[in-house]
Write a protein that holds these residues in place. Structure first.
Motif, PDB file in Angstrom:
ATOM      1  N   LEU A   1       6.465 -10.054   7.833  1.00 42.35           N
ATOM      2  CA  LEU A   1       7.416  -8.954   7.633  1.00 42.35           C
ATOM      3  C   LEU A   1       8.662  -9.101   8.487  1.00 42.35           C
ATOM      4  CD1 LEU A   1       4.864  -5.970   7.617  1.00 42.35           C
ATOM      5  CD2 LEU A   1       5.727  -7.299   5.672  1.00 42.35           C
ATOM      6  N   ASP A   2       8.782 -10.205   9.203  1.00 45.90           N
ATOM      7  CA  ASP A   2       9.936 -10.423  10.078  1.00 45.90           C
ATOM      8  C   ASP A   2      11.236 -10.377   9.283  1.00 45.90           C
ATOM      9  OD1 ASP A   2       8.207 -10.767  12.192  1.00 45.90           O
ATOM     10  OD2 ASP A   2       8.335 -12.952  12.194  1.00 45.90           O
ATOM     11  N   GLY A   3      12.212  -9.654   9.821  1.00 46.87           N
ATOM     12  CA  GLY A   3      13.544  -9.621   9.241  1.00 46.87           C
ATOM     13  C   GLY A   3      13.719  -8.692   8.056  1.00 46.87           C
ATOM     14  N   LEU A   4      12.677  -7.943   7.686  1.00 45.43           N
ATOM     15  CA  LEU A   4      12.831  -7.022   6.556  1.00 45.43           C
ATOM     16  C   LEU A   4      13.670  -5.817   6.988  1.00 45.43           C
ATOM     17  CD1 LEU A   4       9.275  -6.978   4.932  1.00 45.43           C
ATOM     18  CD2 LEU A   4      11.292  -8.259   4.201  1.00 45.43           C
ATOM     19  N   SER A   5      14.439  -5.304   6.060  1.00 42.68           N
ATOM     20  CA  SER A   5      15.271  -4.134   6.339  1.00 42.68           C
ATOM     21  C   SER A   5      14.408  -2.869   6.329  1.00 42.68           C
ATOM     22  CB  SER A   5      16.364  -4.013   5.280  1.00 42.68           C
ATOM     23  OG  SER A   5      15.785  -3.667   4.030  1.00 42.68           O
ATOM     24  N   GLU A   6      14.980  -1.789   6.800  1.00 39.95           N
ATOM     25  CA  GLU A   6      14.278  -0.509   6.782  1.00 39.95           C
ATOM     26  C   GLU A   6      13.967  -0.101   5.341  1.00 39.95           C
ATOM     27  OE1 GLU A   6      15.099   4.083   8.131  1.00 39.95           O
ATOM     28  OE2 GLU A   6      16.052   2.476   9.289  1.00 39.95           O
ATOM     29  N   LYS A   7      14.898  -0.368   4.456  1.00 41.25           N
ATOM     30  CA  LYS A   7      14.691  -0.043   3.034  1.00 41.25           C
ATOM     31  C   LYS A   7      13.515  -0.842   2.459  1.00 41.25           C
ATOM     32  CE  LYS A   7      16.986   0.090  -1.441  1.00 41.25           C
ATOM     33  NZ  LYS A   7      18.151  -0.221  -2.237  1.00 41.25           N
ATOM     34  N   GLU A   8      13.454  -2.123   2.794  1.00 33.24           N
ATOM     35  CA  GLU A   8      12.352  -2.955   2.309  1.00 33.24           C
ATOM     36  C   GLU A   8      11.012  -2.479   2.876  1.00 33.24           C
ATOM     37  OE1 GLU A   8      14.618  -7.225   1.539  1.00 33.24           O
ATOM     38  OE2 GLU A   8      14.144  -6.624   3.612  1.00 33.24           O
ATOM     39  N   MET A   9      11.005  -2.041   4.137  1.00 31.03           N
ATOM     40  CA  MET A   9       9.775  -1.508   4.722  1.00 31.03           C
ATOM     41  C   MET A   9       9.362  -0.219   4.016  1.00 31.03           C
ATOM     42  SD  MET A   9       8.689  -3.703   6.851  1.00 31.03           S
ATOM     43  CE  MET A   9       7.369  -2.767   7.611  1.00 31.03           C
ATOM     44  N   ASP A  10      10.337   0.591   3.611  1.00 29.50           N
ATOM     45  CA  ASP A  10      10.025   1.806   2.849  1.00 29.50           C
ATOM     46  C   ASP A  10       9.417   1.450   1.486  1.00 29.50           C
ATOM     47  OD1 ASP A  10      10.939   3.439   4.895  1.00 29.50           O
ATOM     48  OD2 ASP A  10      12.927   3.759   3.978  1.00 29.50           O
ATOM     49  N   VAL A  11       9.972   0.426   0.855  1.00 27.53           N
ATOM     50  CA  VAL A  11       9.434  -0.036  -0.431  1.00 27.53           C
ATOM     51  C   VAL A  11       7.990  -0.497  -0.246  1.00 27.53           C
ATOM     52  CG1 VAL A  11       9.611  -1.831  -2.208  1.00 27.53           C
ATOM     53  CG2 VAL A  11      11.677  -0.641  -1.422  1.00 27.53           C
ATOM     54  N   LEU A  12       7.739  -1.246   0.827  1.00 29.21           N
ATOM     55  CA  LEU A  12       6.375  -1.710   1.101  1.00 29.21           C
ATOM     56  C   LEU A  12       5.430  -0.526   1.305  1.00 29.21           C
ATOM     57  CD1 LEU A  12       4.374  -4.000   1.612  1.00 29.21           C
ATOM     58  CD2 LEU A  12       5.094  -4.001   4.003  1.00 29.21           C
ATOM     59  N   ASN A  13       5.867   0.468   2.044  1.00 30.15           N
ATOM     60  CA  ASN A  13       5.033   1.657   2.260  1.00 30.15           C
ATOM     61  C   ASN A  13       4.738   2.379   0.950  1.00 30.15           C
ATOM     62  OD1 ASN A  13       4.731   1.275   5.030  1.00 30.15           O
ATOM     63  ND2 ASN A  13       6.626   2.378   5.485  1.00 30.15           N
ATOM     64  N   ASP A  14       5.694   2.372   0.034  1.00 32.46           N
ATOM     65  CA  ASP A  14       5.447   2.967  -1.291  1.00 32.46           C
ATOM     66  C   ASP A  14       4.369   2.178  -2.035  1.00 32.46           C
ATOM     67  OD1 ASP A  14       7.316   4.962  -0.877  1.00 32.46           O
ATOM     68  OD2 ASP A  14       8.912   3.951  -2.017  1.00 32.46           O
ATOM     69  N   TRP A  15       4.428   0.860  -1.944  1.00 33.83           N
ATOM     70  CA  TRP A  15       3.403   0.023  -2.578  1.00 33.83           C
ATOM     71  C   TRP A  15       2.026   0.303  -1.980  1.00 33.83           C
ATOM     72  CZ3 TRP A  15       3.359  -2.305  -7.007  1.00 33.83           C
ATOM     73  CH2 TRP A  15       4.541  -2.785  -7.573  1.00 33.83           C
ATOM     74  N   VAL A  16       1.967   0.445  -0.664  1.00 33.58           N
ATOM     75  CA  VAL A  16       0.690   0.739  -0.007  1.00 33.58           C
ATOM     76  C   VAL A  16       0.116   2.044  -0.559  1.00 33.58           C
ATOM     77  CG1 VAL A  16      -0.387   1.382   2.193  1.00 33.58           C
ATOM     78  CG2 VAL A  16       1.168  -0.572   2.096  1.00 33.58           C
ATOM     79  N   LYS A  17       0.943   3.064  -0.692  1.00 31.64           N
ATOM     80  CA  LYS A  17       0.483   4.350  -1.223  1.00 31.64           C
ATOM     81  C   LYS A  17      -0.038   4.197  -2.659  1.00 31.64           C
ATOM     82  CE  LYS A  17       3.579   7.046   1.663  1.00 31.64           C
ATOM     83  NZ  LYS A  17       4.862   7.738   1.735  1.00 31.64           N
ATOM     84  N   LYS A  18       0.678   3.421  -3.471  1.00 32.56           N
ATOM     85  CA  LYS A  18       0.251   3.198  -4.859  1.00 32.56           C
ATOM     86  C   LYS A  18      -1.092   2.472  -4.902  1.00 32.56           C
ATOM     87  CE  LYS A  18       4.897   3.070  -6.708  1.00 32.56           C
ATOM     88  NZ  LYS A  18       6.005   2.269  -7.195  1.00 32.56           N
ATOM     89  N   PHE A  19      -1.234   1.426  -4.079  1.00 36.81           N
ATOM     90  CA  PHE A  19      -2.486   0.673  -4.055  1.00 36.81           C
ATOM     91  C   PHE A  19      -3.636   1.541  -3.558  1.00 36.81           C
ATOM     92  CE2 PHE A  19      -0.184  -2.973  -5.210  1.00 36.81           C
ATOM     93  CZ  PHE A  19      -1.033  -4.054  -5.366  1.00 36.81           C
ATOM     94  N   GLU A  20      -3.389   2.316  -2.509  1.00 34.18           N
ATOM     95  CA  GLU A  20      -4.443   3.180  -1.958  1.00 34.18           C
ATOM     96  C   GLU A  20      -4.914   4.207  -2.989  1.00 34.18           C
ATOM     97  OE1 GLU A  20      -2.781   4.739   1.663  1.00 34.18           O
ATOM     98  OE2 GLU A  20      -3.464   2.998   2.818  1.00 34.18           O
ATOM     99  N   ALA A  21      -3.999   4.682  -3.814  1.00 29.94           N
ATOM    100  CA  ALA A  21      -4.350   5.678  -4.831  1.00 29.94           C
ATOM    101  C   ALA A  21      -5.095   5.062  -6.011  1.00 29.94           C
ATOM    102  CB  ALA A  21      -3.088   6.378  -5.334  1.00 29.94           C
ATOM    103  N   LYS A  22      -4.863   3.783  -6.251  1.00 32.02           N
ATOM    104  CA  LYS A  22      -5.384   3.166  -7.474  1.00 32.02           C
ATOM    105  C   LYS A  22      -6.543   2.191  -7.262  1.00 32.02           C
ATOM    106  CE  LYS A  22      -3.539   1.232 -11.709  1.00 32.02           C
ATOM    107  NZ  LYS A  22      -2.348   0.896 -12.457  1.00 32.02           N
ATOM    108  N   TYR A  23      -6.578   1.498  -6.127  1.00 35.74           N
ATOM    109  CA  TYR A  23      -7.565   0.439  -5.909  1.00 35.74           C
ATOM    110  C   TYR A  23      -8.357   0.652  -4.617  1.00 35.74           C
ATOM    111  CZ  TYR A  23      -4.448  -1.870  -9.274  1.00 35.74           C
ATOM    112  OH  TYR A  23      -3.677  -2.164 -10.362  1.00 35.74           O
ATOM    113  N   PRO A  24      -9.640   0.303  -4.640  1.00 33.95           N
ATOM    114  CA  PRO A  24     -10.433   0.451  -3.412  1.00 33.95           C
ATOM    115  C   PRO A  24     -10.095  -0.623  -2.373  1.00 33.95           C
ATOM    116  CG  PRO A  24     -11.790  -0.454  -5.189  1.00 33.95           C
ATOM    117  CD  PRO A  24     -10.452  -0.130  -5.785  1.00 33.95           C
TER     118      PRO A  24
END
Length: 149
Positions: A70-93
């Motif tokens: 995750l080195d060098g990612l922007s704050e926006k990219e980290m927010d996008v990643l956090n959105d993906w984590v939420k989607k995965f947590e809601a959908k996959y074990p």
């Protein structure tokens, strides 16, 4: 369950008898329910069996981005990643986490090189009797070498 990246790759969808896993931030998700997306030929098949954190953060399908770095990612990219984590947590074990190989994994290798080595003979004109008693041969075990007589 703890898997190294080398073990995780076994769950990339190429073996239909195994589940399909994708990791994000070191957490492994069973995405087998999304086989049409993550299985062979799926739009996100390049993520299967890997930690896809960087690629998801960057919204990238480039192979070099499919990694946990995750080195060098922007704050926006980290927010996008956090959105993906939420989607995965809601959908996959969550089924485990990605770990790195530890020194415990290396211990048998280290010990094999520390084992006593067989004696080797050298021309007596170059060494004395005491040196001959203590002489050793360094042979890699896989090469099947034998001590010199």
């Amino acid at each position: 369950m703890d898997l190294t990246p080398q073990q995780l790759i076994q769950f990339n969808g190429s073996d239909p008898s195994k589940p399909i896993y994708v990791a994000i931030n070191g957490r492994i998700y069973d995405v087998t329910a999304g086989k049409s997306f993550y299985g062979p030929g799926g739009a996100y098949a390049m993520f299967a069996g890997k930690d896809a954190s960087r690629a998801l953060a960057k919204m990238s399908k480039n192979e070099e981005d499919v990694c946990p770095n995750l080195d060098g990612l922007s704050e926006k990219e980290m927010d996008v990643l956090n959105d993906w984590v939420k989607k995965f947590e809601a959908k996959y074990p969550v089924v485990g986490r990605v770990i790195q190989a530890t020194k415990d994994w290396l211990q048998p290798l280290v010990l094999s090189f520390m084992a006593p080595l067989p004696r080797a003979a050298k021309p007596t004109s170059l060494i004395n009797e005491e040196e001959e008693k203590n002489a050793v041969v360094v042979v890699h075990p896989r090469l099947g070498g034998e001590p010199l007589d």
